[in-house]
Write a protein that holds these residues in place. Structure first.
Motif, PDB file in Angstrom:
ATOM      1  N   GLY A 119      -0.404  15.851  -2.836  1.00 59.48           N
ATOM      2  CA  GLY A 119      -1.302  15.745  -1.690  1.00 59.48           C
ATOM      3  C   GLY A 119      -1.363  14.377  -1.058  1.00 59.48           C
ATOM      4  N   VAL A 120      -0.486  13.482  -1.458  1.00 64.21           N
ATOM      5  CA  VAL A 120      -0.468  12.134  -0.894  1.00 64.21           C
ATOM      6  C   VAL A 120       0.600  12.032   0.191  1.00 64.21           C
ATOM      7  N   GLU A 121       0.156  11.736   1.399  1.00 68.25           N
ATOM      8  CA  GLU A 121       1.091  11.501   2.500  1.00 68.25           C
ATOM      9  C   GLU A 121       0.872  10.130   3.131  1.00 68.25           C
ATOM     10  N   THR A 122      -0.375   9.657   3.105  1.00 65.75           N
ATOM     11  CA  THR A 122      -0.725   8.343   3.652  1.00 65.75           C
ATOM     12  C   THR A 122      -1.672   7.651   2.677  1.00 65.75           C
ATOM     13  N   PRO A 123      -1.899   6.337   2.845  1.00 66.25           N
ATOM     14  CA  PRO A 123      -2.843   5.642   1.958  1.00 66.25           C
ATOM     15  C   PRO A 123      -4.249   6.242   1.993  1.00 66.25           C
ATOM     16  N   GLU A 124      -4.590   6.916   3.090  1.00 66.58           N
ATOM     17  CA  GLU A 124      -5.915   7.533   3.180  1.00 66.58           C
ATOM     18  C   GLU A 124      -6.081   8.654   2.156  1.00 66.58           C
ATOM     19  N   ASP A 125      -4.960   9.111   1.599  1.00 65.88           N
ATOM     20  CA  ASP A 125      -5.011  10.199   0.609  1.00 65.88           C
ATOM     21  C   ASP A 125      -5.159   9.678  -0.826  1.00 65.88           C
ATOM     22  N   PHE A 126      -5.169   8.367  -1.022  1.00 63.15           N
ATOM     23  CA  PHE A 126      -5.259   7.817  -2.373  1.00 63.15           C
ATOM     24  C   PHE A 126      -6.574   8.134  -3.105  1.00 63.15           C
ATOM     25  N   PRO A 127      -7.748   8.021  -2.430  1.00 62.81           N
ATOM     26  CA  PRO A 127      -9.005   8.257  -3.152  1.00 62.81           C
ATOM     27  C   PRO A 127      -9.007   9.594  -3.887  1.00 62.81           C
ATOM     28  N   GLY A 128      -9.479   9.531  -5.130  1.00 61.75           N
ATOM     29  CA  GLY A 128      -9.526  10.727  -5.954  1.00 61.75           C
ATOM     30  C   GLY A 128      -8.263  10.961  -6.763  1.00 61.75           C
ATOM     31  N   LYS A 129      -7.229  10.139  -6.519  1.00 56.42           N
ATOM     32  CA  LYS A 129      -5.948  10.312  -7.206  1.00 56.42           C
ATOM     33  C   LYS A 129      -5.805   9.313  -8.350  1.00 56.42           C
ATOM     34  N   THR A 130      -4.898   9.631  -9.254  1.00 59.08           N
ATOM     35  CA  THR A 130      -4.530   8.708 -10.325  1.00 59.08           C
ATOM     36  C   THR A 130      -3.233   8.013  -9.936  1.00 59.08           C
ATOM     37  N   LEU A 131      -3.240   6.695  -9.987  1.00 58.96           N
ATOM     38  CA  LEU A 131      -2.084   5.898  -9.590  1.00 58.96           C
ATOM     39  C   LEU A 131      -1.606   5.072 -10.774  1.00 58.96           C
ATOM     40  N   GLY A 132      -0.314   5.147 -11.045  1.00 59.27           N
ATOM     41  CA  GLY A 132       0.270   4.378 -12.139  1.00 59.27           C
ATOM     42  C   GLY A 132       0.563   2.955 -11.699  1.00 59.27           C
ATOM     43  N   VAL A 133       0.087   2.013 -12.485  1.00 62.68           N
ATOM     44  CA  VAL A 133       0.229   0.597 -12.130  1.00 62.68           C
ATOM     45  C   VAL A 133       0.711  -0.180 -13.351  1.00 62.68           C
ATOM     46  N   TRP A 134       1.698  -1.061 -13.133  1.00 58.43           N
ATOM     47  CA  TRP A 134       2.128  -1.964 -14.191  1.00 58.43           C
ATOM     48  C   TRP A 134       1.135  -3.103 -14.329  1.00 58.43           C
ATOM     49  N   PHE A 135       0.948  -3.563 -15.558  1.00 57.13           N
ATOM     50  CA  PHE A 135       0.072  -4.705 -15.779  1.00 57.13           C
ATOM     51  C   PHE A 135       0.905  -5.918 -16.209  1.00 57.13           C
ATOM     52  N   SER A 136       0.381  -6.782 -17.009  1.00 59.50           N
ATOM     53  CA  SER A 136       1.058  -8.027 -17.421  1.00 59.50           C
ATOM     54  C   SER A 136       1.422  -8.897 -16.226  1.00 59.50           C
ATOM     55  N   GLY A 137       0.561  -8.906 -15.205  1.00 63.33           N
ATOM     56  CA  GLY A 137       0.795  -9.722 -14.013  1.00 63.33           C
ATOM     57  C   GLY A 137       1.295  -8.936 -12.831  1.00 63.33           C
ATOM     58  N   ASN A 138       1.858  -7.752 -13.077  1.00 63.08           N
ATOM     59  CA  ASN A 138       2.408  -6.958 -11.984  1.00 63.08           C
ATOM     60  C   ASN A 138       1.338  -6.184 -11.221  1.00 63.08           C
ATOM     61  N   GLU A 139       0.104  -6.160 -11.761  1.00 62.85           N
ATOM     62  CA  GLU A 139      -0.958  -5.400 -11.114  1.00 62.85           C
ATOM     63  C   GLU A 139      -1.567  -6.121  -9.924  1.00 62.85           C
ATOM     64  N   TYR A 140      -1.327  -7.433  -9.804  1.00 64.30           N
ATOM     65  CA  TYR A 140      -2.010  -8.210  -8.778  1.00 64.30           C
ATOM     66  C   TYR A 140      -1.725  -7.752  -7.348  1.00 64.30           C
ATOM     67  N   PRO A 141      -0.462  -7.505  -6.955  1.00 64.72           N
ATOM     68  CA  PRO A 141      -0.237  -7.026  -5.589  1.00 64.72           C
ATOM     69  C   PRO A 141      -0.928  -5.687  -5.319  1.00 64.72           C
ATOM     70  N   PHE A 142      -0.946  -4.815  -6.319  1.00 64.05           N
ATOM     71  CA  PHE A 142      -1.593  -3.512  -6.152  1.00 64.05           C
ATOM     72  C   PHE A 142      -3.095  -3.682  -5.928  1.00 64.05           C
ATOM     73  N   LEU A 143      -3.741  -4.480  -6.758  1.00 72.53           N
ATOM     74  CA  LEU A 143      -5.179  -4.680  -6.639  1.00 72.53           C
ATOM     75  C   LEU A 143      -5.535  -5.303  -5.296  1.00 72.53           C
ATOM     76  N   SER A 144      -4.688  -6.224  -4.829  1.00 73.13           N
ATOM     77  CA  SER A 144      -4.905  -6.840  -3.525  1.00 73.13           C
ATOM     78  C   SER A 144      -4.817  -5.790  -2.415  1.00 73.13           C
ATOM     79  N   TRP A 145      -3.833  -4.915  -2.513  1.00 70.92           N
ATOM     80  CA  TRP A 145      -3.634  -3.856  -1.526  1.00 70.92           C
ATOM     81  C   TRP A 145      -4.837  -2.905  -1.495  1.00 70.92           C
ATOM     82  N   MET A 146      -5.276  -2.464  -2.663  1.00 71.25           N
ATOM     83  CA  MET A 146      -6.413  -1.546  -2.720  1.00 71.25           C
ATOM     84  C   MET A 146      -7.672  -2.205  -2.144  1.00 71.25           C
ATOM     85  N   SER A 147      -7.835  -3.493  -2.420  1.00 65.91           N
ATOM     86  CA  SER A 147      -8.986  -4.204  -1.883  1.00 65.91           C
ATOM     87  C   SER A 147      -8.953  -4.241  -0.360  1.00 65.91           C
ATOM     88  N   GLN A 148      -7.770  -4.495   0.194  1.00 62.65           N
ATOM     89  CA  GLN A 148      -7.632  -4.516   1.653  1.00 62.65           C
ATOM     90  C   GLN A 148      -7.912  -3.149   2.260  1.00 62.65           C
TER      91      GLN A 148
END
Length: 331
Positions: A119-148
């Motif tokens: 059901g994901v076609e645009t970023p507006e579809d992210f809420p309610g979904k589970t997203l896989g994210v790398w950690f150990s420093g790789n999560e920072y760009p993702f967290l910045s994006w979600m914040s924006q």
């Protein structure tokens, strides 16, 4: 590209002449990840004798899931490390004086790859979904994006649930996540190899979303840059490494074979490394090794835009990077 290669060769030759009478200097490079085409330029420079030409004896140390480049250099285990700028700047803010001396990667290869049937076609579809994210420093760009985007990452209503993703694509294949972290040169190909087609996927490139951050830069401890001999050694290292990167761009299949020759684990395959090298060449294209200050500032602005939980809390400014090494290496 050939002109640039020639220029790098001349720069390397000039630097070699400066130290030709001395014994080879030792340099230890700590990679961010395991031996693969992501680091081909360094293996090529070693294999083709480019380091020898500038009187360097370079030891290349592979990384892995339990190896943090910042910790290695802080403990004296490396002279220079390959790291992504988000994790390097986070380490810097915590007190480790990491300084970017060169930026072989011009573009980001990071993506979020989603299944259309989730059901994901645009970023507006992210809420309610589970997203896989790398950690150990790789999560920072993702967290910045979600914040924006104004999307909470705590699993609350209107937010997303963050799955701490291992370095594989299983969560997408097994339906544990609607989207997972992938790199253009690695995991995306693994998703395709597993049987999903591009038509069944939606891909969000961080570069296209305006939140891309610099990857695979070269970092040293700032205090070492006060030593002219260290600066000279790093200049020779950068010149030879960039010569290796441009050779790899022009000879992707041969570069992939050199990487395979250095893979002590035996985990990599020829087809995968050739595909990876061709994608990596797109990311290093356009870089002569010198950091573009505009790219640096874009990365910093992205890291600062984390709302109540930014990656870093203050702009480190020009103290976090220098052209001293690349000016000496490339001019």
């Amino acid at each position: 590209m050939k002109t640039l290669t020639k220029t790098l060769g001349l720069a390397g030759a000039a630097l070699m002449g400066a130290g030709a009478a001395q014994a080879a200097d030792d340099v230890t490079l700590q990679l961010k990840w395991v031996t693969q085409a992501q680091f081909a330029g360094y293996y090529v420079a070693q294999d083709q004798g480019f380091y020898d030409e500038v009187d360097l004896n370079v030891t290349i140390k592979p990384g892995g899931p339990d190896i943090a480049p910042a910790q290695v250099i802080a403990g004296g285990g490396a002279d220079v490390v390959v790291d992504w700028m988000p994790s390097a700047m986070a380490s810097r803010e915590k007190g480790l004086d990491l300084v970017n001396i060169a930026q072989p990667f011009k573009s980001s290869g990071m993506m979020l790859t989603c299944r259309k049937d989730s059901g994901v076609e645009t970023p507006e579809d992210f809420p309610g979904k589970t997203l896989g994210v790398w950690f150990s420093g790789n999560e920072y760009p993702f967290l910045s994006w979600m914040s924006q985007l104004g999307i909470p990452t705590d699993g609350s209503d209107g937010g997303v649930t963050v799955l701490k993703q291992g370095f594989n694509v299983d969560p997408l294949l097994q339906g544990q996540a609607a989207c997972i972290s992938t790199m253009t040169y690695n995991e995306y190909g693994q998703v395709l190899d597993a049987g999903l087609t591009p038509e069944e996927l939606v891909v969000f490139k961080y570069e296209d979303q305006g939140v891309s951050t610099l990857e695979d830069g070269l970092y040293v401890l700032g205090e070492n840059l006060e030593d002219p001999a260290f600066v000279d050694k790093m200049a020779r290292f950068v010149a030879a490494s960039m010569k290796g990167w441009k050779w790899a761009e022009e000879n992707p299949e041969e570069a992939a074979m050199i990487v395979l020759d250095n893979d002590a684990s035996g985990a990599q395959t020829e087809d995968h490394q050739i595909r990876m090298m061709k994608e990596i060449a797109k990311l290093t294209a356009g870089s002569n090794g010198a950091l573009d200050p505009a790219d640096f500032q874009r990365t910093i602005n992205s890291l600062l835009s984390g709302g109540s939980d930014p990656v870093i809390t203050a702009d480190p400014g020009e103290a976090a990077w220098t052209h001293t090494v690349t000016d000496k290496a490339l001019n």
